[in-house]
Design an enzyme around this catalytic site. Structure first.
Site, short mmCIF file in Angstrom:
data_model
loop_
_atom_site.label_atom_id
_atom_site.label_comp_id
_atom_site.label_asym_id
_atom_site.label_seq_id
_atom_site.Cartn_x
_atom_site.Cartn_y
_atom_site.Cartn_z
N PRO A 286 0.79 -1.23 0.00
CA PRO A 286 0.00 0.00 0.00
C PRO A 286 0.82 1.28 0.00
CG PRO A 286 -0.14 -1.10 2.12
CD PRO A 286 0.51 -2.07 1.17
N ASN A 287 0.33 2.21 -0.78
CA ASN A 287 0.87 3.58 -0.89
C ASN A 287 2.17 3.65 -1.69
OD1 ASN A 287 -1.23 4.83 0.72
ND2 ASN A 287 -0.32 3.75 2.45
N ARG B 296 5.03 10.77 -2.71
CA ARG B 296 4.73 10.54 -1.31
C ARG B 296 5.96 10.83 -0.45
NH1 ARG B 296 4.70 4.50 1.29
NH2 ARG B 296 3.95 5.12 3.35
N TYR C 206 11.05 8.81 0.98
CA TYR C 206 11.01 7.78 -0.06
C TYR C 206 11.62 8.20 -1.40
CZ TYR C 206 7.84 5.61 3.31
OH TYR C 206 7.32 5.06 4.45
N ASN D 54 8.00 -5.69 -0.81
CA ASN D 54 7.88 -4.57 0.12
C ASN D 54 6.39 -4.46 0.43
OD1 ASN D 54 7.76 -2.23 1.54
ND2 ASN D 54 9.00 -1.01 0.13
N ALA E 4 3.08 -0.90 4.85
CA ALA E 4 2.50 -0.91 6.20
C ALA E 4 2.01 -2.28 6.63
CB ALA E 4 1.37 0.11 6.27
N GLU F 273 12.72 -9.51 1.65
CA GLU F 273 11.94 -8.39 2.17
C GLU F 273 12.74 -7.10 1.98
OE1 GLU F 273 10.93 -8.89 6.31
OE2 GLU F 273 10.17 -6.84 6.50
N HIS G 260 12.67 -2.75 2.36
CA HIS G 260 12.05 -1.47 2.76
C HIS G 260 12.96 -0.34 2.29
CE1 HIS G 260 9.04 -3.51 5.05
NE2 HIS G 260 10.00 -4.29 5.54
N ARG H 100 12.69 4.53 12.72
CA ARG H 100 11.41 5.23 12.70
C ARG H 100 10.55 4.79 13.90
NH1 ARG H 100 9.14 4.89 6.74
NH2 ARG H 100 7.78 6.53 7.58
C1 DQA Z 1 8.14 0.99 3.95
C2 DQA Z 1 8.21 1.19 5.46
C3 DQA Z 1 6.84 0.98 6.09
O1 DQA Z 1 6.91 1.17 7.48
C4 DQA Z 1 5.85 1.97 5.53
O2 DQA Z 1 4.55 1.73 6.05
C5 DQA Z 1 5.83 2.00 4.04
C6 DQA Z 1 7.08 1.84 3.30
C7 DQA Z 1 9.49 1.32 3.28
O3 DQA Z 1 9.67 0.90 2.14
O4 DQA Z 1 10.32 2.02 3.86
O5 DQA Z 1 4.80 2.25 3.43
O6 DQA Z 1 7.86 -0.39 3.69
#
Ligand code: DQA
Length: 144
Positions: A12-13, A20, A25, A74, A77, A98, A100, A107
């Site tokens: 998501p997102n 964003r 990011y 990835n 959230a 995995e 990120h 964070r």
């Molecule tokens: C994320 C880190 C997550 O905590 C966050 O909710 C994201 C992006 C990252 O790529 O840094 O949406 O996965």
């Protein structure tokens, strides 16, 4: 050596990358980055899937997890909340790396928990979009 099939699955997102929170990011869209990664590894077959919906991410892990050698995941959230995505990672024979973009450990504390890490081949975080390439390198090394 047979063809390496890798799918990148973003949660998501992450469809908003480039727009964003660019201070966290970056300002590159994933579509542009995906073109770069495909050009850098012409011998690898890449698929890409993004969804904001938890069940769709589980469906994608199930779909690609039996046909591909590598998933770069990835889950954004959902990493921190989804038992279902964690179970899907455990259920498939494919290696899951995995990724990120941000260093989740620097964070908020709710980002320190991952339902994916226990069943991932490895975890890469904090190196921006470069992390996806590092995951590709890791999957190439696994294949050797
Ligand atoms: C994320 C880190 C997550 O905590 C966050 O909710 C994201 C992006 C990252 O790529 O840094 O949406 O996965």
């Amino acid at each position: 050596m047979s063809q390496l099939n890798i799918v990148i699955i973003n949660g998501p997102n992450l469809n908003l990358l480039g727009k964003r929170e660019p201070e966290i990011y970056g300002s590159t869209t994933f579509e542009d980055y995906f073109k770069q990664i495909k050009a850098a590894y012409p011998h690898i077959h890449f698929d890409y899937f993004q969804s904001n919906v938890e069940g769709e991410l589980i469906n994608a892990i199930q779909q690609f997890g039996f046909s591909h050698q590598g998933i770069i995941l990835n889950a954004a959230a959902y990493t921190h909340t989804s038992v279902g995505i964690g179970d899907a990672v455990k259920a498939v024979p494919c290696r899951v790396v995995e990724v990120h973009i941000s260093n989740t450990f620097s964070r908020e504390s709710f980002r320190h928990q991952s339902y994916i890490s226990p069943n991932a081949a490895g975890v890469i975080l904090g190196f921006g979009l470069k992390g996806y390439e590092l995951a590709v390198e890791a999957l190439i090394d696994f294949k050797k």
